[in-house]
Motif scaffolding. Structure first.
Motif, short mmCIF file in Angstrom:
data_model
loop_
_atom_site.label_atom_id
_atom_site.label_comp_id
_atom_site.label_asym_id
_atom_site.label_seq_id
_atom_site.Cartn_x
_atom_site.Cartn_y
_atom_site.Cartn_z
N VAL A 12 0.83 -1.21 0.03
CA VAL A 12 -0.04 0.15 0.11
C VAL A 12 0.85 1.34 0.21
CG1 VAL A 12 -2.08 -1.07 1.25
CG2 VAL A 12 -0.10 0.14 2.53
N GLN A 13 0.27 2.43 -0.32
CA GLN A 13 1.21 3.65 -0.16
C GLN A 13 0.86 4.12 1.24
OE1 GLN A 13 -0.30 6.05 -3.40
NE2 GLN A 13 1.13 5.61 -4.70
N ALA A 14 1.77 5.03 1.45
CA ALA A 14 1.63 5.61 2.86
C ALA A 14 0.34 6.44 3.13
CB ALA A 14 2.71 6.72 2.89
N GLY A 15 -0.34 6.35 4.19
CA GLY A 15 -1.63 6.82 4.47
C GLY A 15 -2.62 5.65 4.43
N GLY A 16 -2.27 4.73 3.66
CA GLY A 16 -3.21 3.79 3.27
C GLY A 16 -3.68 2.70 4.52
N SER A 17 -4.54 1.67 4.38
CA SER A 17 -4.89 0.76 5.54
C SER A 17 -4.87 -0.67 5.02
CB SER A 17 -6.28 1.20 5.88
OG SER A 17 -6.41 2.43 6.35
N LEU A 18 -4.46 -1.56 5.86
CA LEU A 18 -4.70 -2.86 5.52
C LEU A 18 -5.24 -3.88 6.92
CD1 LEU A 18 -1.20 -3.76 4.08
CD2 LEU A 18 -3.43 -4.14 3.13
N LYS A 19 -5.79 -4.88 6.76
CA LYS A 19 -6.19 -5.58 7.97
C LYS A 19 -5.77 -6.97 7.86
CE LYS A 19 -10.44 -6.73 10.54
NZ LYS A 19 -12.08 -6.70 10.61
N LEU A 20 -4.96 -7.21 8.96
CA LEU A 20 -4.35 -8.75 8.95
C LEU A 20 -5.43 -9.41 9.77
CD1 LEU A 20 -0.73 -7.95 9.54
CD2 LEU A 20 -1.78 -7.81 7.41
N GLY A 55 -10.07 -8.59 27.00
CA GLY A 55 -10.41 -7.70 25.93
C GLY A 55 -9.45 -6.32 26.14
N GLY A 56 -8.57 -6.51 27.00
CA GLY A 56 -7.63 -5.27 27.16
C GLY A 56 -6.52 -5.06 26.26
N PRO A 57 -6.50 -4.21 25.21
CA PRO A 57 -5.25 -4.05 24.38
C PRO A 57 -4.16 -3.46 24.87
CG PRO A 57 -6.86 -2.35 23.75
CD PRO A 57 -7.37 -3.07 25.13
N THR A 58 -3.02 -3.74 24.31
CA THR A 58 -1.65 -3.11 24.65
C THR A 58 -0.92 -2.83 23.22
OG1 THR A 58 -1.52 -4.15 26.92
CG2 THR A 58 0.58 -3.02 25.84
N TYR A 59 -0.39 -1.61 22.97
CA TYR A 59 0.02 -1.33 21.80
C TYR A 59 1.59 -0.67 22.00
CZ TYR A 59 -4.74 -1.55 20.09
OH TYR A 59 -5.90 -1.97 19.88
N THR A 68 -5.43 -1.18 15.44
CA THR A 68 -6.34 -1.71 16.40
C THR A 68 -6.15 -3.25 16.29
OG1 THR A 68 -7.67 0.40 16.22
CG2 THR A 68 -8.58 -1.60 17.11
N ILE A 69 -6.17 -3.84 17.54
CA ILE A 69 -6.13 -5.26 17.68
C ILE A 69 -7.56 -5.67 17.92
CG2 ILE A 69 -5.35 -5.13 20.04
CD1 ILE A 69 -4.00 -7.98 18.96
N SER A 70 -8.10 -6.45 17.46
CA SER A 70 -9.66 -7.19 18.05
C SER A 70 -9.69 -8.91 17.78
CB SER A 70 -10.75 -6.50 17.30
OG SER A 70 -10.29 -6.71 15.78
N ARG A 71 -10.62 -9.39 18.26
CA ARG A 71 -10.74 -10.72 18.03
C ARG A 71 -12.28 -11.15 18.13
NH1 ARG A 71 -7.97 -12.77 23.64
NH2 ARG A 71 -8.42 -14.93 22.76
N ASP A 72 -12.54 -12.42 17.33
CA ASP A 72 -13.86 -12.92 17.30
C ASP A 72 -13.72 -14.44 17.95
OD1 ASP A 72 -16.18 -14.30 16.46
OD2 ASP A 72 -16.02 -12.95 14.55
N SER A 73 -13.93 -14.41 18.99
CA SER A 73 -13.73 -15.82 19.81
C SER A 73 -14.48 -16.83 19.12
CB SER A 73 -14.30 -15.74 21.07
OG SER A 73 -13.36 -14.92 21.88
N ALA A 74 -15.73 -16.45 18.51
CA ALA A 74 -16.45 -17.65 17.99
C ALA A 74 -16.01 -18.35 16.70
CB ALA A 74 -17.96 -17.25 17.44
N LYS A 75 -15.22 -17.43 15.81
CA LYS A 75 -14.47 -17.85 14.89
C LYS A 75 -13.14 -18.36 14.95
CE LYS A 75 -17.21 -14.85 11.65
NZ LYS A 75 -17.29 -13.76 10.52
N GLU A 76 -12.63 -18.19 16.30
CA GLU A 76 -11.22 -18.48 16.64
C GLU A 76 -10.18 -17.60 15.57
OE1 GLU A 76 -11.27 -22.88 16.36
OE2 GLU A 76 -11.29 -22.82 18.36
N MET A 77 -10.64 -16.51 15.66
CA MET A 77 -9.64 -15.71 14.90
C MET A 77 -9.40 -14.21 15.59
SD MET A 77 -10.79 -15.88 10.96
CE MET A 77 -9.55 -15.35 10.06
N ASN A 83 -4.26 1.53 10.11
CA ASN A 83 -4.44 2.66 9.27
C ASN A 83 -3.11 3.56 9.41
OD1 ASN A 83 -7.12 1.74 9.13
ND2 ASN A 83 -7.92 2.64 11.14
N SER A 84 -3.58 4.65 8.56
CA SER A 84 -2.49 5.62 8.48
C SER A 84 -0.92 5.04 8.11
CB SER A 84 -2.36 6.58 9.68
OG SER A 84 -3.79 7.18 9.80
#
Length: 124
Positions: A12-20, A55-59, A68-77, A83-84
């Motif tokens: 991506v170019q600078a300023g863009g976004s990706l979701k892993l 559910g507490g994040p640390t960065y 931003t880190i997140s989880r979906d326990s039902a999907k085990e993911m 961003n930016s």
């Protein structure tokens, strides 16, 4: 052999976004701390973010406010929304699972299960 499956990297170019994404099938996902690390050639694996059982994040300092880190326990993911993006975010990103009930874990040695890595490249 990687036990987790991470994906979503790209260019991506600078300023863009990706979701892993990180799939954790059969890894007793619930209650374990989930983390993301990144690594460039010749350097140590650096902490990016973790999400604890409550559910507490640390960065990491360099990504706080942009990732931003997140989880979906039902999907085990779990996920890392980035961003930016900046050229200095370029690295191979690894997802990992650590022990249950941990409040925070910033060291690679805290984690036992790892993904194979996904490349993120940010151009200026």
């Amino acid at each position: 052999q990687a036990q987790l499956v991470d994906s979503g990297g790209g260019s991506v170019q600078a300023g863009g976004s990706l979701k892993l994404s990180c799939a954790c099938p059969g890894r007793a996902f619930n209650n374990r701390i989930a983390g993301w690390f990144r690594q460039i050639p010749g350097k140590d694996r650096d902490f990016v973010a973790c999400l604890n059982w409550n559910g507490g994040p640390t960065y990491g300092d360099s990504v706080d406010g942009r990732f931003t880190i997140s989880r979906d326990s039902a999907k085990e993911m779990f996920y890392l929304q980035m961003n930016s993006l900046r050229p200095e975010d370029t690295a191979v990103y690894f997802c990992a699972l650590g022990p249950p009930w941990a409040d925070m874990a910033r060291r690679p040695t805290d984690y036992t299960d790892w993904g194979q890595g996904t490349q993120v490249t940010v151009s200026s």
